[in-house]
Design an enzyme around this catalytic site. Structure first.
Site, PDB file in Angstrom:
ATOM      1  N   SER A  29       3.898  -5.529  13.414  1.00  0.00           N
ATOM      2  CA  SER A  29       4.718  -4.374  12.586  1.00  0.00           C
ATOM      3  C   SER A  29       5.705  -3.599  13.701  1.00  0.00           C
ATOM      4  O   SER A  29       5.143  -3.424  14.745  1.00  0.00           O
ATOM      5  CB  SER A  29       3.689  -3.532  12.036  1.00  0.00           C
ATOM      6  OG  SER A  29       4.609  -2.540  11.419  1.00  0.00           O
ATOM      7  N   LYS A  80      -3.335  -5.886   8.578  1.00  0.00           N
ATOM      8  CA  LYS A  80      -1.792  -5.498   8.492  1.00  0.00           C
ATOM      9  C   LYS A  80      -1.264  -5.290   7.035  1.00  0.00           C
ATOM     10  O   LYS A  80      -0.517  -4.433   6.739  1.00  0.00           O
ATOM     11  CB  LYS A  80      -0.953  -6.960   8.854  1.00  0.00           C
ATOM     12  CG  LYS A  80       0.524  -6.787   8.506  1.00  0.00           C
ATOM     13  CD  LYS A  80       1.270  -5.714   9.464  1.00  0.00           C
ATOM     14  CE  LYS A  80       2.874  -5.573   9.403  1.00  0.00           C
ATOM     15  NZ  LYS A  80       3.802  -6.497   8.530  1.00  0.00           N
ATOM     16  N   HIS A 110      -2.103  -1.829   6.184  1.00  0.00           N
ATOM     17  CA  HIS A 110      -1.045  -1.076   6.997  1.00  0.00           C
ATOM     18  C   HIS A 110       0.150  -0.816   6.093  1.00  0.00           C
ATOM     19  O   HIS A 110       0.497   0.128   5.877  1.00  0.00           O
ATOM     20  CB  HIS A 110      -0.636  -1.646   8.264  1.00  0.00           C
ATOM     21  CG  HIS A 110       0.428  -1.246   8.863  1.00  0.00           C
ATOM     22  ND1 HIS A 110       1.735  -1.693   8.418  1.00  0.00           N
ATOM     23  CD2 HIS A 110       0.897  -0.415  10.125  1.00  0.00           C
ATOM     24  CE1 HIS A 110       2.981  -1.390   9.162  1.00  0.00           C
ATOM     25  NE2 HIS A 110       2.320  -0.383   9.972  1.00  0.00           N
ATOM     26  N   ASN A 111       0.769  -2.294   5.386  1.00  0.00           N
ATOM     27  CA  ASN A 111       1.700  -2.007   4.672  1.00  0.00           C
ATOM     28  C   ASN A 111       1.663  -1.234   3.428  1.00  0.00           C
ATOM     29  O   ASN A 111       2.378  -0.687   2.863  1.00  0.00           O
ATOM     30  CB  ASN A 111       2.328  -3.659   4.386  1.00  0.00           C
ATOM     31  CG  ASN A 111       3.014  -4.399   5.418  1.00  0.00           C
ATOM     32  OD1 ASN A 111       2.599  -3.927   6.724  1.00  0.00           O
ATOM     33  ND2 ASN A 111       3.795  -5.215   4.975  1.00  0.00           N
ATOM     34  N   GLU A 122       2.037   2.229   4.297  1.00  0.00           N
ATOM     35  CA  GLU A 122       3.365   2.433   4.311  1.00  0.00           C
ATOM     36  C   GLU A 122       3.889   2.892   3.250  1.00  0.00           C
ATOM     37  O   GLU A 122       4.903   3.629   2.922  1.00  0.00           O
ATOM     38  CB  GLU A 122       3.859   1.178   5.018  1.00  0.00           C
ATOM     39  CG  GLU A 122       5.599   1.254   5.356  1.00  0.00           C
ATOM     40  CD  GLU A 122       6.045  -0.212   5.825  1.00  0.00           C
ATOM     41  OE1 GLU A 122       5.355  -0.748   6.942  1.00  0.00           O
ATOM     42  OE2 GLU A 122       6.739  -0.716   5.421  1.00  0.00           O
TER      43      GLU A 122
HETATM   44  P1  NBP Z   1      12.445 -14.838   7.915  1.00  0.00           P
HETATM   45  O1  NBP Z   1      11.278 -14.237   7.068  1.00  0.00           O
HETATM   46  O2  NBP Z   1      13.760 -14.468   7.372  1.00  0.00           O
HETATM   47  O3  NBP Z   1      12.152 -16.424   8.288  1.00  0.00           O
HETATM   48  C1  NBP Z   1      13.233 -17.097   9.109  1.00  0.00           C
HETATM   49  C2  NBP Z   1      12.692 -18.226   9.684  1.00  0.00           C
HETATM   50  O4  NBP Z   1      11.944 -18.954   8.776  1.00  0.00           O
HETATM   51  C3  NBP Z   1      13.663 -19.035  10.423  1.00  0.00           C
HETATM   52  O5  NBP Z   1      13.118 -19.687  11.631  1.00  0.00           O
HETATM   53  C4  NBP Z   1      13.809 -20.169   9.311  1.00  0.00           C
HETATM   54  O6  NBP Z   1      14.313 -21.109   9.875  1.00  0.00           O
HETATM   55  C5  NBP Z   1      12.373 -20.446   8.873  1.00  0.00           C
HETATM   56  N1  NBP Z   1      12.411 -21.240   7.788  1.00  0.00           N
HETATM   57  C6  NBP Z   1      12.675 -20.687   6.510  1.00  0.00           C
HETATM   58 BR1  NBP Z   1      13.311 -19.207   5.936  1.00  0.00          BR
HETATM   59  N2  NBP Z   1      12.360 -21.760   5.614  1.00  0.00           N
HETATM   60  C7  NBP Z   1      11.932 -22.761   6.280  1.00  0.00           C
HETATM   61  C8  NBP Z   1      11.703 -24.185   5.950  1.00  0.00           C
HETATM   62  N3  NBP Z   1      11.331 -24.509   4.689  1.00  0.00           N
HETATM   63  N4  NBP Z   1      11.085 -25.012   7.110  1.00  0.00           N
HETATM   64  C9  NBP Z   1      11.285 -24.419   8.230  1.00  0.00           C
HETATM   65  N5  NBP Z   1      11.645 -23.446   8.870  1.00  0.00           N
HETATM   66  C10 NBP Z   1      11.780 -22.307   7.768  1.00  0.00           C
HETATM   67  O7  NBP Z   1      12.334 -14.187   9.420  1.00  0.00           O
HETATM   68  P2  NBP Z   1      12.063 -12.816   9.945  1.00  0.00           P
HETATM   69  O8  NBP Z   1      12.523 -11.665   9.136  1.00  0.00           O
HETATM   70  O9  NBP Z   1      12.266 -12.670  11.543  1.00  0.00           O
HETATM   71  O10 NBP Z   1      10.298 -12.927   9.951  1.00  0.00           O
HETATM   72  C11 NBP Z   1       9.317 -13.771  10.278  1.00  0.00           C
HETATM   73  C12 NBP Z   1       8.061 -13.525   9.839  1.00  0.00           C
HETATM   74  O11 NBP Z   1       7.635 -12.175  10.336  1.00  0.00           O
HETATM   75  C13 NBP Z   1       7.865 -13.437   8.172  1.00  0.00           C
HETATM   76  O12 NBP Z   1       6.944 -13.879   7.953  1.00  0.00           O
HETATM   77  C14 NBP Z   1       7.935 -11.852   7.955  1.00  0.00           C
HETATM   78  O13 NBP Z   1       7.576 -11.582   6.695  1.00  0.00           O
HETATM   79  C15 NBP Z   1       7.311 -11.247   9.202  1.00  0.00           C
HETATM   80  N6  NBP Z   1       7.755  -9.930   9.563  1.00  0.00           N
HETATM   81  C16 NBP Z   1       9.173  -9.458   9.193  1.00  0.00           C
HETATM   82  C17 NBP Z   1       9.549  -8.302   9.798  1.00  0.00           C
HETATM   83  C18 NBP Z   1      10.769  -7.754   9.390  1.00  0.00           C
HETATM   84  O14 NBP Z   1      11.238  -6.599   9.943  1.00  0.00           O
HETATM   85  N7  NBP Z   1      11.845  -8.607   9.449  1.00  0.00           N
HETATM   86  C19 NBP Z   1       8.443  -7.268  10.231  1.00  0.00           C
HETATM   87  C20 NBP Z   1       7.180  -7.825  10.377  1.00  0.00           C
HETATM   88  C21 NBP Z   1       6.678  -9.327   9.848  1.00  0.00           C
HETATM   89  P3  NBP Z   1      16.114 -21.606   9.751  1.00  0.00           P
HETATM   90  O15 NBP Z   1      16.848 -20.976  10.589  1.00  0.00           O
HETATM   91  O16 NBP Z   1      16.013 -23.091  10.120  1.00  0.00           O
HETATM   92  O17 NBP Z   1      16.380 -21.443   8.174  1.00  0.00           O
END
Ligand code: NBP
Length: 482
Positions: free
Chosen positions: A128, A183, A186-187, A190
């Site tokens: 987080s 987690k 936590h959410n 939030e």
């Molecule tokens: P995203 O949740 O937007 O995921 C993007 C990644 O997933 C990219 O590497 C993308 O590859 C890959 N991906 C997808 Br979408 N579909 C795919 C598929 N069918 N096959 C293979 N790869 C695939 O990224 P994020 O926001 O960095 O979050 C990552 C994780 O962390 C998630 O589970 C999210 O819920 C969690 N999280 C996010 C935050 C936040 O603030 N964003 C905070 C805490 C936790 P590509 O580039 O090839 O499309």
């Protein structure tokens, strides 16, 4: 030299975690489904660092030190399963896969068990703090295969946020899906914290007729009290932020709240476990209600616009509101910890609640001074069943009671919706009532369905049925509880 850890997923979280690991001296191998993103990353933010790229899973595996540690930072759900399926044939026994996404904990339970059979360790870890947290120190909540923790611990504790005493906001949570469960809670918390703040904002704006600059000043002041927290701090910034025309930007934002599901999961789990998690659940429903924008516009036209004016000394109301917010927040955390306690008992996780509070103390969205007091409460009594019973929190609840009731009553009187603050008060009233009207409810159940009841003048576990009308039979229903 081989890599210390591999990270798959180069979106916002993955890239920033990798840069954070690199800053702490770890050699990271980066991979992404869309290979161009590996190049963009290496030639962009990762330029000049020790980070190396891998354009296939085989290349990633070959470039890692044993036991391999591979962290998935990809979209939760099927994408995680698909990467696991492709990785397993390439890995050796004892290698470790980590899922750092927002996964629903039953999926982590399933993956830990399935991979154990193949000799692969699996960690499901909540992370987080969003983009900034990932880059400079998130709160990290790992659980899963305990054998894997010693290998991952140095990296995770190095990159995590630290408390003011330099303690890492990351520790082992428990077996199976315990990390993702914590987690999720936590959410959920939030959601509750955010909803409470929005209720205070609406009371000040509509009820007290305050300007945005005035409200900003109030949140700045509140942030110097027990309410000191990241969410209160960013609220003061948001209220002070002006659009290009000099007007507050916040009033130009459409009033329909989005959600990605973790609050809903928290509510569903509370219902499944029979825990009265009223505040968080109300907060999820408040988002659902907000999304019915068209219906709300029609209904306001139908019922007429409310004049929600709150009369009286503004400063007195603002202080009452602060106390109501603080007391409601205590109830929200108390309910969240009740849910974790139940889950820990049901799943045999042996959660350390003081450590959970510590992990949330820095780096994450709900970080606040308040969490240090929660940690203290669980240090004094690790088995505390209701946070409000701890002397520090009990004192605040008692001192706030009168102001809290005034705010709740006034909001009802003038028609300002405050579902979370009022439901928190109702919960406390119920929780502190030794005899609730459930006796009548049991009588109703027995009347129409022969569901039986226990008596206060007989030992617990003895069930009775009454033929209430003289017309029914004497056969009773079975006495299970779902
Ligand atoms: P995203 O949740 O937007 O995921 C993007 C990644 O997933 C990219 O590497 C993308 O590859 C890959 N991906 C997808 Br979408 N579909 C795919 C598929 N069918 N096959 C293979 N790869 C695939 O990224 P994020 O926001 O960095 O979050 C990552 C994780 O962390 C998630 O589970 C999210 O819920 C969690 N999280 C996010 C935050 C936040 O603030 N964003 C905070 C805490 C936790 P590509 O580039 O090839 O499309």
């Amino acid at each position: 030299m081989k890599g210390d850890i591999g990270v798959i997923g180069l979106a916002v979280m993955g890239q920033n975690l990798i840069l954070n690991m690199n800053d702490h001296g770890y050699k990271v191998v980066a991979h992404n489904r869309t290979a161009e993103k590996v190049d963009e990353f290496l030639q962009g933010p990762a330029k000049g660092t020790n980070i190396v790229g891998a354009y296939s899973l085989q290349e990633l595996v070959d470039k890692l030190e044993s036991p391999r540690k591979i962290m998935l930072m990809v979209r939760a759900g099927d994408v995680v399963d698909s990467f696991i399926d492709k990785l397993v044939p390439l890995l050796d026994k004892g290698d470790i896969i980590i899922d750092g996404g927002n996964t629903n904990f039953p999926d982590t339970n399933r993956r830990v068990a399935a991979l154990k059979e193949k000799g692969i360790h699996f960690i499901g870890s909540g992370v987080s703090g969003g983009e900034e947290g990932a880059r400079f120190g998130p709160s990290i909540m790992p659980g899963g295969s305990p054998e894997a923790w010693p290998f991952v611990k140095p990296i995770f504790q190095a990159i995590s946020a630290k408390t003011e005493n330099d303690e890492p906001c990351c520790d082992w949570v428990g077996n199976d899906g315990a990390g993702h469960f914590v987690k999720m809670v936590h959410n959920g918390i939030e959601y509750g914290d955010m909803q409470l703040i929005t209720e205070a904002y609406q009371f000040m704006k509509d009820g007290l007729g305050m300007t945005h600059d005035e409200m900003q000043s109030v949140f700045i002041e509140w942030n110097k009290t027990e309410l000191n927290s990241y969410l209160v701090e960013i609220t003061s910034d948001i209220l002070g932020y002006k659009d290009t025309d000099g007007e507050p930007l916040v009033e130009k934002i459409l009033d329909t709240a989005g959600q990605k599901g973790t609050g809903k999961w928290t509510g569903i789990n509370a219902l499944d476990m029979g825990i009265p998690l009223t505040l968080i659940t109300e907060s999820v429903f408040a988002r659902c209600l907000s999304s019915l924008k068209d219906q709300r516009v029609e209904a306001e036209a139908l019922f007429g616009k409310k004049e929600s004016i709150v009369e009286g000394d503004k400063q007195v109301w603002i202080e009452a509101l602060r106390q109501a917010l603080l007391a409601s927040k205590i109830i929200s955390y108390a309910q969240g910890f009740m849910l974790m306690r139940e889950a820990s008992n049901e799943n045999g996780w042996d959660l350390n609640y003081g450590n959970v509070a510590l992990m949330w103390r820095g780096g994450c969205i709900i970080r606040s001074a308040f969490l240090s007091n929660i940690r203290d409460a669980y240090d004094i009594d690790p088995e505390l069943s209701f946070l409000g019973s701890d002397s520090y929190f009990k004192g605040i609840l008692e001192n706030s009671m009168s102001a809290w009731r005034k705010v709740a009553a006034k909001s009802m009187e003038v028609g300002i919706p405050m579902p979370s603050m009022t439901s928190a008060l109702t919960f406390l009233d119920g929780y502190t009532t030794a005899r609730l009207p459930a006796n009548l409810l049991q009588a109703q159940r027995d009347y129409f369905g022969a569901h039986t009841y226990e008596r206060v003048d007989k030992p617990k576990g003895e069930f009775f049925h009454t033929n209430w009308t003289g017309k029914g039979g004497d056969v009773s229903s079975t006495t299970y509880n779902s």
